[in-house]
Scaffold this motif. Structure first.
Motif, PDB file in Angstrom:
ATOM      1  N   SER A  71       8.940 -14.669  -5.129  1.00  0.00           N
ATOM      2  CA  SER A  71       8.224 -15.126  -3.943  1.00  0.00           C
ATOM      3  C   SER A  71       6.847 -14.496  -3.835  1.00  0.00           C
ATOM      4  N   GLY A  72       6.770 -13.172  -4.013  1.00  0.00           N
ATOM      5  CA  GLY A  72       5.506 -12.482  -3.832  1.00  0.00           C
ATOM      6  C   GLY A  72       5.067 -12.469  -2.384  1.00  0.00           C
ATOM      7  N   TRP A  73       3.801 -12.149  -2.170  1.00  0.00           N
ATOM      8  CA  TRP A  73       3.216 -12.135  -0.829  1.00  0.00           C
ATOM      9  C   TRP A  73       1.805 -12.661  -0.948  1.00  0.00           C
ATOM     10  N   ASN A  74       1.563 -13.838  -0.432  1.00  0.00           N
ATOM     11  CA  ASN A  74       0.273 -14.488  -0.636  1.00  0.00           C
ATOM     12  C   ASN A  74      -0.879 -13.727  -0.001  1.00  0.00           C
ATOM     13  N   ASP A  75      -0.619 -13.040   1.099  1.00  0.00           N
ATOM     14  CA  ASP A  75      -1.698 -12.405   1.856  1.00  0.00           C
ATOM     15  C   ASP A  75      -1.697 -10.885   1.736  1.00  0.00           C
ATOM     16  N   ALA A  76      -1.153 -10.371   0.648  1.00  0.00           N
ATOM     17  CA  ALA A  76      -1.188  -8.924   0.414  1.00  0.00           C
ATOM     18  C   ALA A  76      -2.628  -8.458   0.247  1.00  0.00           C
ATOM     19  N   PRO A  77      -2.937  -7.246   0.686  1.00  0.00           N
ATOM     20  CA  PRO A  77      -4.289  -6.734   0.446  1.00  0.00           C
ATOM     21  C   PRO A  77      -4.534  -6.591  -1.048  1.00  0.00           C
ATOM     22  N   PRO A  78      -5.737  -6.857  -1.531  1.00  0.00           N
ATOM     23  CA  PRO A  78      -6.003  -6.728  -2.965  1.00  0.00           C
ATOM     24  C   PRO A  78      -5.802  -5.289  -3.425  1.00  0.00           C
ATOM     25  N   SER A  79      -5.354  -5.130  -4.669  1.00  0.00           N
ATOM     26  CA  SER A  79      -5.048  -3.791  -5.160  1.00  0.00           C
ATOM     27  C   SER A  79      -6.273  -2.895  -5.203  1.00  0.00           C
ATOM     28  N   ASP A  80      -7.472  -3.483  -5.264  1.00  0.00           N
ATOM     29  CA  ASP A  80      -8.679  -2.667  -5.377  1.00  0.00           C
ATOM     30  C   ASP A  80      -9.376  -2.438  -4.035  1.00  0.00           C
ATOM     31  N   PHE A  81      -8.709  -2.749  -2.922  1.00  0.00           N
ATOM     32  CA  PHE A  81      -9.400  -2.564  -1.640  1.00  0.00           C
ATOM     33  C   PHE A  81      -9.716  -1.099  -1.378  1.00  0.00           C
ATOM     34  N   THR A  82      -8.999  -0.198  -2.051  1.00  0.00           N
ATOM     35  CA  THR A  82      -9.271   1.239  -1.889  1.00  0.00           C
ATOM     36  C   THR A  82     -10.598   1.643  -2.534  1.00  0.00           C
ATOM     37  N   ASP A  83     -11.219   0.728  -3.275  1.00  0.00           N
ATOM     38  CA  ASP A  83     -12.543   0.991  -3.845  1.00  0.00           C
ATOM     39  C   ASP A  83     -13.667   0.437  -2.967  1.00  0.00           C
ATOM     40  N   TRP A  84     -13.338  -0.239  -1.884  1.00  0.00           N
ATOM     41  CA  TRP A  84     -14.341  -0.816  -1.002  1.00  0.00           C
ATOM     42  C   TRP A  84     -15.051   0.292  -0.209  1.00  0.00           C
ATOM     43  N   GLN A  89     -12.583  -0.475   4.261  1.00  0.00           N
ATOM     44  CA  GLN A  89     -11.212   0.007   4.088  1.00  0.00           C
ATOM     45  C   GLN A  89     -10.556   0.309   5.428  1.00  0.00           C
ATOM     46  N   GLU A  90     -11.301   0.984   6.290  1.00  0.00           N
ATOM     47  CA  GLU A  90     -10.751   1.377   7.588  1.00  0.00           C
ATOM     48  C   GLU A  90     -10.372   0.157   8.420  1.00  0.00           C
ATOM     49  N   ALA A  91     -11.185  -0.889   8.333  1.00  0.00           N
ATOM     50  CA  ALA A  91     -10.882  -2.109   9.082  1.00  0.00           C
ATOM     51  C   ALA A  91      -9.582  -2.751   8.579  1.00  0.00           C
ATOM     52  N   VAL A  92      -9.403  -2.770   7.272  1.00  0.00           N
ATOM     53  CA  VAL A  92      -8.177  -3.324   6.699  1.00  0.00           C
ATOM     54  C   VAL A  92      -6.977  -2.470   7.096  1.00  0.00           C
ATOM     55  N   ARG A  93      -7.115  -1.170   6.967  1.00  0.00           N
ATOM     56  CA  ARG A  93      -5.995  -0.280   7.306  1.00  0.00           C
ATOM     57  C   ARG A  93      -5.619  -0.397   8.781  1.00  0.00           C
ATOM     58  N   ALA A  94      -6.596  -0.637   9.606  1.00  0.00           N
ATOM     59  CA  ALA A  94      -6.322  -0.693  11.040  1.00  0.00           C
ATOM     60  C   ALA A  94      -5.634  -1.985  11.457  1.00  0.00           C
ATOM     61  N   GLU A  95      -5.936  -3.096  10.762  1.00  0.00           N
ATOM     62  CA  GLU A  95      -5.514  -4.385  11.320  1.00  0.00           C
ATOM     63  C   GLU A  95      -4.798  -5.324  10.360  1.00  0.00           C
ATOM     64  N   HIS A  96      -4.688  -4.984   9.101  1.00  0.00           N
ATOM     65  CA  HIS A  96      -4.003  -5.912   8.200  1.00  0.00           C
ATOM     66  C   HIS A  96      -2.539  -6.037   8.616  1.00  0.00           C
ATOM     67  N   PRO A  97      -2.034  -7.271   8.829  1.00  0.00           N
ATOM     68  CA  PRO A  97      -0.635  -7.425   9.222  1.00  0.00           C
ATOM     69  C   PRO A  97       0.318  -6.880   8.164  1.00  0.00           C
ATOM     70  N   ALA A  98       1.441  -6.381   8.616  1.00  0.00           N
ATOM     71  CA  ALA A  98       2.451  -5.856   7.705  1.00  0.00           C
ATOM     72  C   ALA A  98       3.200  -6.984   7.010  1.00  0.00           C
TER      73      ALA A  98
END
Length: 282
Positions: A71-84, A89-98
């Motif tokens: 199945s996977g997860w279509n809306d997973a954060p990209p693996s390289d977002f930690t390089d942004w 990064q802070e915006a994603v960590r604060a609000e990306h849905p689980a």
């Protein structure tokens, strides 16, 4: 492609009863545990689409059978977002849905069948966001309590499929879709194996959102440097599967308009491990 073109391709409708006959002729049996991959349009015109295919599979397998899909997860954060940049990064960590096993949409990369199956009553999906979904008698044994790290390894759904004597079915899907060969990569002892680390938001046992880190073989690119043995532009799973078929592992047949394949999971994984360990030497 319009319906008439699909009908011409399959010489008439690929109905549920036709699918049952042709799946049985391919070698699918009552009680099987089967991971399947489907290219729906390759089958021809299927009245009712994904639900008809799933219904036919369930009819062949019976009450003791089980279906498994990636199945996977279509809306997973990209693996390289930690390089942004840090603010992004802070915006994603604060609000990306689980990731929510019941609500999060599966990947679009594998067609319509996996998402249709995971939405059916009785289906279960892994709590791990690199997710699999199952429906049938062995759902809990396949998808519950998957470890965070090494989900393609022996304790993940693919390892459990092998342990259950499971099979892998390609309904018109190309050989490079054989997700089971990622399990062979996880098991193979060859130099230069590549792993990635991911951070994803998930739901804790009490329903609260938290960020979870896990590591896995590199399934985004390649787990090994296959360029030393596979021509550029050729997906290595295609080569491994072709050689397995030539060695007598798996069967070919036609379902609807599509060339289809059925493999014993353990045999294909064993062949894949041996192929990787023999060919990947540096």
């Amino acid at each position: 492609m319009d319906e008439r073109a699909l009908l011409d391709r399959s010489n008439g409708p690929v109905t549920r009863s036709r699918l049952v006959r042709e799946l049985s002729a391919l070698g699918l049996r009552p009680g099987d545990t089967v991971m399947f991959h489907t290219a729906l349009s390759a089958l021809g015109y299927v009245p009712g689409g994904p639900l008809t295919v799933i219904a036919a599979l369930r009819e062949v397998l019976g009450e003791k059978g089980t279906l498994l899909v990636y199945s996977g997860w279509n809306d997973a954060p990209p693996s390289d977002f930690t390089d942004w940049p840090a603010p992004w990064q802070e915006a994603v960590r604060a609000e990306h849905p689980a990731y929510d096993p019941e609500l999060s949409e599966g990947t679009h990369d594998n067609g319509r069948l996996p998402e249709a199956l995971r939405r059916l009553p009785g289906a279960l999906r892994t709590r791990h966001p690199d997710s699999f979904a199952a429906l049938g008698a062995r759902v809990e044994a396949l998808v519950l309590d998957v470890p965070w790290d090494d989900p393609y390894g022996a304790r993940g759904p693919l390892g459990r499929l092998v342990d259950a004597g499971g099979r892998v079915l390609l309904l018109g899907a190309p050989l490079d879709t054989l997700t089971i060969l990622h399990h062979a990569e996880a098991l193979a002892q060859a130099p230069g194996k590549r792993h990635l680390s991911y951070e994803v938001p998930v739901l804790d046992a009490d329903g609260s959102r938290l960020w979870q880190r896990y590591w896995d073989i590199d399934t985004e690119d390649e787990a090994f440097d296959y360029g030393q043995v596979v021509p550029e532009g050729v997906w290595p799973f295609t080569v491994i599967a072709q050689e397995a078929l030539a060695a007598g592992i798996g069967v070919r047949g036609r379902v609807g308009a599509a060339e289809s394949h059925l493999f014993e999971a353990a045999e294909l994984v064993r062949f894949g491990v041996e192929w990787i360990e023999r060919n990947i030497t540096a």
